[in-house]
Design an enzyme around this catalytic site. Structure first.
Site, PDB file in Angstrom:
ATOM      1  N   CYS A 326      43.358  39.653  35.071  1.00 20.47           N
ATOM      2  CA  CYS A 326      42.599  39.079  33.958  1.00 20.47           C
ATOM      3  C   CYS A 326      41.668  37.932  34.345  1.00 20.47           C
ATOM      4  O   CYS A 326      40.495  37.951  33.949  1.00 20.47           O
ATOM      5  CB  CYS A 326      43.490  38.668  32.792  1.00 20.47           C
ATOM      6  SG  CYS A 326      45.228  38.942  32.992  1.00 20.47           S
ATOM      7  N   ARG A 355      53.354  40.933  43.039  1.00 17.61           N
ATOM      8  CA  ARG A 355      54.257  40.081  42.275  1.00 17.61           C
ATOM      9  C   ARG A 355      55.575  39.975  43.023  1.00 17.61           C
ATOM     10  O   ARG A 355      56.095  40.979  43.492  1.00 17.61           O
ATOM     11  CB  ARG A 355      54.519  40.683  40.878  1.00 17.61           C
ATOM     12  CG  ARG A 355      53.268  40.853  40.070  1.00 17.61           C
ATOM     13  CD  ARG A 355      53.550  41.438  38.696  1.00 17.61           C
ATOM     14  NE  ARG A 355      52.285  41.663  38.002  1.00 17.61           N
ATOM     15  CZ  ARG A 355      52.195  42.146  36.767  1.00 17.61           C
ATOM     16  NH1 ARG A 355      53.294  42.451  36.091  1.00 17.61           N
ATOM     17  NH2 ARG A 355      51.020  42.320  36.206  1.00 17.61           N
ATOM     18  N   GLN A 373      47.006  48.417  39.254  1.00 15.40           N
ATOM     19  CA  GLN A 373      46.886  48.572  37.806  1.00 15.40           C
ATOM     20  C   GLN A 373      45.563  49.239  37.481  1.00 15.40           C
ATOM     21  O   GLN A 373      44.527  48.857  38.028  1.00 15.40           O
ATOM     22  CB  GLN A 373      46.921  47.199  37.133  1.00 15.40           C
ATOM     23  CG  GLN A 373      48.253  46.513  37.226  1.00 15.40           C
ATOM     24  CD  GLN A 373      48.254  45.203  36.467  1.00 15.40           C
ATOM     25  OE1 GLN A 373      47.454  44.308  36.774  1.00 15.40           O
ATOM     26  NE2 GLN A 373      49.122  45.074  35.490  1.00 15.40           N
ATOM     27  N   ASP A 375      43.472  48.819  35.229  1.00 14.69           N
ATOM     28  CA  ASP A 375      43.297  47.769  34.241  1.00 14.69           C
ATOM     29  C   ASP A 375      41.956  47.861  33.515  1.00 14.69           C
ATOM     30  O   ASP A 375      41.015  48.487  34.002  1.00 14.69           O
ATOM     31  CB  ASP A 375      43.366  46.422  34.965  1.00 14.69           C
ATOM     32  CG  ASP A 375      44.088  45.372  34.155  1.00 14.69           C
ATOM     33  OD1 ASP A 375      44.221  45.562  32.932  1.00 14.69           O
ATOM     34  OD2 ASP A 375      44.503  44.368  34.746  1.00 14.69           O
ATOM     35  N   HIS A 377      39.713  45.014  30.791  1.00 15.39           N
ATOM     36  CA  HIS A 377      39.667  43.868  29.879  1.00 15.39           C
ATOM     37  C   HIS A 377      38.490  44.084  28.948  1.00 15.39           C
ATOM     38  O   HIS A 377      37.363  44.235  29.398  1.00 15.39           O
ATOM     39  CB  HIS A 377      39.569  42.561  30.667  1.00 15.39           C
ATOM     40  CG  HIS A 377      40.820  42.312  31.447  1.00 15.39           C
ATOM     41  ND1 HIS A 377      41.000  42.792  32.721  1.00 15.39           N
ATOM     42  CD2 HIS A 377      41.982  41.715  31.088  1.00 15.39           C
ATOM     43  CE1 HIS A 377      42.216  42.479  33.132  1.00 15.39           C
ATOM     44  NE2 HIS A 377      42.840  41.823  32.172  1.00 15.39           N
ATOM     45  N   LYS A 456      51.947  42.408  22.766  1.00 17.20           N
ATOM     46  CA  LYS A 456      51.496  43.652  23.377  1.00 17.20           C
ATOM     47  C   LYS A 456      52.182  44.862  22.777  1.00 17.20           C
ATOM     48  O   LYS A 456      53.269  44.761  22.211  1.00 17.20           O
ATOM     49  CB  LYS A 456      51.737  43.606  24.882  1.00 17.20           C
ATOM     50  CG  LYS A 456      53.167  43.288  25.257  1.00 17.20           C
ATOM     51  CD  LYS A 456      53.321  43.139  26.766  1.00 17.20           C
ATOM     52  CE  LYS A 456      54.789  43.029  27.121  1.00 17.20           C
ATOM     53  NZ  LYS A 456      55.126  43.485  28.448  1.00 17.20           N
ATOM     54  N   HIS A 502      43.734  43.315  26.914  1.00 17.00           N
ATOM     55  CA  HIS A 502      44.117  43.791  28.250  1.00 17.00           C
ATOM     56  C   HIS A 502      44.740  45.152  28.010  1.00 17.00           C
ATOM     57  O   HIS A 502      45.532  45.299  27.088  1.00 17.00           O
ATOM     58  CB  HIS A 502      45.222  42.948  28.884  1.00 17.00           C
ATOM     59  CG  HIS A 502      45.027  41.473  28.866  1.00 17.00           C
ATOM     60  ND1 HIS A 502      45.020  40.729  30.007  1.00 17.00           N
ATOM     61  CD2 HIS A 502      44.885  40.592  27.853  1.00 17.00           C
ATOM     62  CE1 HIS A 502      44.883  39.449  29.704  1.00 17.00           C
ATOM     63  NE2 HIS A 502      44.792  39.336  28.397  1.00 17.00           N
TER      64      HIS A 502
END
Length: 629
Positions: A326, A355, A373, A375, A377, A456, A502
Site C-alpha cells: 500500500c 512478513r 500479492q 494487489d 489499490h 475488510k 485495497h
RNA sequence: GCCGCUUUAGCUCAGUUGGUAGAGCAGCUGAUUUGUAAUCAGCCGGUCGCAAGUUCGAGUCUUGUGAGCGGCACCA
C-alpha cells in the site's frame, strides 16, 4: 439405526437430557413406547405425540455432536482413572470429532499413551454407565469442582442453575445433552495431541489437548479414517514435490522456490490476471521491495506492524522490506495530480512481500514468509465505494468460478489496535456490509479481525483438509490516504481526500496455487498444466519422426508438449504420463502416421479417441482458450 | 513462539536387545522396438538433519540445535 430422542420438556431435561430408542423405525415411531432412561424403561409416547420430545438420528449432524461430546466425557473419565491428578478444561465436540483440554500436571503425555486410554474407554463403554444430569446451585457447583481451577473459573461466569453430568465415578460440568449411557460410544479413535492455551490465550497455561473422533458405526469410523488417508494424497506439499512444482529450503525458511513446472502454473495465473485486469481498467505498477523507515512510520506500519517486518540498514539509514504494497502504491498515486474524473483510479501490482511469520505458523504454500500479492489499490470518491466494492466482488466471482472454487465471506471489523477515528470505522464497516447485501453475497462477521487501517471482507477458501484460508480480500481504508495527504481535485476545484480500497483476488499467488493443487488433486485444467500434451511414438524408429512433426505443429500453437521417446513399452509410458498428470496423451503409430492423425486419451479416462491432427489442434486450442476444467 | 511427534539414498520407507546401513521407485548403462497403467539385467547412489556426550563401539542411548508435520497462539 440408533435414534437419540431430545427432550424439550423441562421435567424431562431435569431427569436426563436424552434417551435413545434402541431399534427405531421412523415410520412406526408413534407406536414406539419403551425408552431407556437412566436404565429405566419409560413410556414417552405421549411426549412424542405432543412434540415435547424430538428424535435425533445418531448419524445426523446433531447426533454426531452429541455422540462426540459424550465421547469427550468418556475419554475424560478414562484419563481420570489412569491419571488421577488430571484436571480438565473444556471438552467440546468439533467439526470432525471431539477434544478435551487436560492439565496433566508435570506429566508429559505422548501419543503412545493413546492405546491405554482407548482400552480404558472401551472398558467403560462395555459397562454401559448411564449419563445422569444433575442441577446444582452455584455454591454446590463450586464445592463439587473446588479442586479444579479451570472449572471454578467457568462456574464463576455462570448464572442460576448449573448442570453437570455424572457417569459412574466421573462428574463433569456440562450443559449436555448426552447419549443415555456409555455403551453408545463404541466406534472411536484418539487422533492427535497438541498444546492449547487455556481459554485460547497465550498468556495462560498451556494444557494438553487430545483430539479424537467418534462415529455411530464401525463402518463410519473406517470411512472417516480412510478419508483422512485420502486427503494426504491431495496434500499440495506432497503433490508439489511429486510434480516438480515448488520446493522449500532450510536456507530460506518459509520462502518457497518455484520450480519450472510450478512457475508455468504461476505464469499462466498471472497472464490470466493481467488479461482480466486490463479489461477492468486497472493500471499495473511496480514499487520497490525496500523502503526507508520514515515511510513506514507515516503509514503506521512501524508502530503497528513492526514485529512482522524484516529490516535492514543501508548507508546508516533504516529500511524495511515491504510487508504490504500500500505505501508504495500511495507514493505512485501521489506522483501526479488527480482529477475527480479519473476516479476510480485502479493501481494494480504483483507485489512480492515479506512478513516474519511465527515459525510454528508456516505451512507449505499456505502460510509463508515471502509471497506475491495480486494487489490493487483503488482510489475512489466516497460515493463510489459501494459500486466499486460490488464490481470487485463480481470480478472475484468470475475468477473463482473459472476454477470451480466456492468461498465464504467474512466481514472483519476494527481490531483493538487500530488507527483513525471511530466514525470512519462505523462508516467503513457499514459500507462493506451494504455492498455485500445489495449484491446478494452472504457474509458472517468476525469482530476485531480487521486490518489496523480499515475493515475488510475476506474470501475464505477450503483446502483438502477442510481448513479454510483467506484468499481474496477487500479492505476499505480512509486512514492511509489521510496520513499520506492524498488528494484529488473535485468539480469545484477543491482538494479532497480519496478513499482507498485495497484488494487481492488470489490473495497470495503462492497460497492460491496451494489451494488449486489440492482442489484439483494435481490434475490441473489443461490451460494450467505444466505439460499439456504428451506424445508417445509407438515405435521410436518408425514413428519418432512423425511425433516430432506433431510436436512442432502443436508448439507453434503455443501448446506445452513433450515427446516420451524412452525405450519403454507403450503401457509404461502411458502410466508415466498419467502419474505426471498430463491432460492429453497422444499415441502415434502406423495408423496415425499414415493419415496424419492422432489417437488421444484424456487423463483419467481409458477411452481412445482417434482424430485428425487438425481436429485435435482445434479441440485443444478450444479447451485451453475456454479454460475448460 | 508454545505443546507433542518426525527427521536414514532424488522420492517412499525398512533397519530387531548399541557391533560402522537395506528395499522399491526414480536415475544411468546395456539388451529389447514395444498399440493403451510398470520388459529384463547390471550399475550408480547415504558423514543416517547438525553438534556434543555416554560407550571399546552410536542410525540405534542422552543433551543441545536446525528443519518439517499436527494443533494452540498469531495471520496486522
Amino acid at each position: 439405526m440408533k435414534v437419540v430422542f431430545k427432550g424439550k420438556a423441562a421435567e424431562f431435561e431435569e431427569a436426563n437430557g436424552f434417551v435413545v430408542a434402541k431399534k427405531f423405525e421412523p415410520e412406526t415411531y408413534k407406536k414406539f413406547v419403551a425408552f431407556v432412561q437412566n436404565g429405566v424403561q419409560h413410556d414417552l409416547s405421549e411426549k412424542v405425540e405432543e412434540g415435547e420430545i424430538e428424535f435425533i438420528d445418531i448419524s445426523s449432524r446433531e447426533g454426531f455432536e452429541i455422540l462426540n461430546h459424550s465421547s469427550s466425557h468418556l475419554m475424560a473419565q478414562a484419563i481420570k482413572h489412569l491419571y488421577p491428578q488430571a484436571k480438565f478444561g473444556f471438552g467440546p465436540a468439533i467439526e470432525e470429532g471431539f477434544y478435551y483440554d487436560v492439565d496433566f500436571g508435570d506429566q508429559v503425555l505422548t501419543d503412545k499413551d493413546f492405546a491405554e486410554i482407548e482400552a480404558e474407554m472401551k472398558k467403560l463403554s462395555k459397562a454401559a454407565i448411564p449419563f445422569k444430569r444433575k442441577n446444582l446451585s452455584k455454591e454446590e457447583a463450586f464445592e463439587m469442582f473446588k479442586d479444579n481451577e479451570y472449572k471454578v473459573e467457568r462456574i464463576s461466569e455462570l448464572d442460576g442453575n448449573i448442570s453437570c453430568y455424572e457417569q459412574g465415578d466421573f462428574v463433569d460440568l456440562c450443559r449436555g445433552p448426552h447419549v443415555p449411557n456409555t455403551s453408545y460410544i463404541k466406534y472411536f479413535k484418539l487422533l492427535s495431541l497438541a498444546g492449547a492455551y487455556w481459554r485460547g490465550d497465550s498468556k495462560n497455561k498451556q494444557l494438553t489437548r487430545i483430539y479424537g473422533t467418534s462415529r455411530a458405526s464401525e463402518e463410519e469410523l473406517k470411512e472417516y479414517l480412510e478419508l483422512v488417508e485420502r486427503r494426504k494424497l491431495n496434500d499440495h506439499r506432497r503433490l508439489g514435490k511429486e510434480l516438480g512444482l515448488f520446493m522449500l529450503s532450510d536456507y530460506a525458511q518459509g520462502m518457497p522456490f518455484f520450480l519450472p513446472n510450478g512457475q508455468i502454473v504461476m505464469n499462466e495465473l498471472i497472464n490470466y490476471w493481467r488479461e482480466i485486469h486490463a479489461r477492468e481498467n486497472y493500471l499495473e505498477i511496480m514499487t520497490p521491495t525496500m523502503m526507508s523507515k520514515e515511510l513506514w512510520e507515516t503509514s503506521g506500519h512501524w508502530a503497528h506492524y513492526q514485529d512482522s517486518m524484516y529490516t535492514t540498514e543501508i548507508d546508516e539509514k533504516e529500511y524495511a522490506i515491504k510487508p504490504m504494497n500500500c505505501p508504495g502504491a500511495i507514493l505512485a498515486y501521489k506522483s501526479d495530480l488527480h482529477s475527480y474524473k479519473e476516479l476510480p483510479l485502479r493501481l494494480a501490482e504483483l507485489g512480492h512481500v515479506h512478513r516474519y511469520e511465527a515459525s510454528g505458523a508456516l505451512n507449505g504454500l499456505f502460510r509463508v514468509r515471502a509471497f506475491t500479492q495480486d494487489d490493487a489499490h483503488i482510489f475512489v470518491r466516497l460515493d463510489q465505494v459501494e459500486d466499486e466494492v460490488k464490481r470487485i466482488m463480481a470480478l472475484f466471482d468470475e475468477v473463482y468460478d473459472v476454477f470451480g472454487l466456492s468461498y465464504k465471506i467474512v466481514l472483519s471489523t476494527r481490531p483493538e489496535d487500530h488507527i483513525g477515528e471511530e466514525n470512519f470505522w462505523d462508516l467503513s464497516e457499514k459500507a462493506l456490509a451494504k455492498a455485500c447485501e445489495s449484491s446478494g453475497h452472504e457474509f458472517s462477521i468476525n469482530e476485531g479481525d480487521g486490518a489496523f487501517y480499515g475493515p475488510k471482507l475476506d474470501f475464505k477458501l477450503k483446502d483438502a483438509n477442510g481448513r479454510t484460508w483467506q484468499c481474496g480480500t477487500i479492505q476499505l481504508d480512509v486512514n492511509l490516504p489521510h496520513r499520506f495527504e492524498c488528494s484529488y481535485i473535485d468539480e469545484h476545484g477543491e482538494k479532497v481526500e480519496p478513499v482507498m480500497l485495497h484488494r487481492v483476488v488470489f490473495g497470495s499467488i503462492e497460497r492460491f496455487i496451494g489451494i488449486l493443487i489440492e482442489h484439483f488433486g494435481g490434475n490441473f485444467p489443461t490451460w494450467l498444466a505444466p505439460v499439456q500434451v504428451c506424445l508417445l511414438p509407438v515405435n521410436n524408429e518408425a514413428h519418432l519422426e512423425y511425433a516430432k512433426e506433431v510436436e512442432k505443429e502443436l508448439k507453434e500453437l503455443g501448446i506445452r508438449v513433450k515427446i516420451d521417446d524412452s525405450n519403454e513399452k507403450l503401457g509404461y509410458r502411458l502410466r508415466a504420463a498419467s502419474v505426471k498428470k498430463v491432460p492429453f496423451t497422444l499415441v502415434l503409430g502406423d495408423k496415425e502416421k499414415e493419415n496424419r492423425g492422432v489417437t488421444y486419451r484424456k487423463l483419467g479416462s481409458a477411452e481412445q479417441i482417434p482424430v485428425s491432427l487438425d481436429e485435435f489442434k482445434v479441440l485443444i486450442k478450444d479447451i485451453i482458450k475456454n479454460k475448460v476444467r
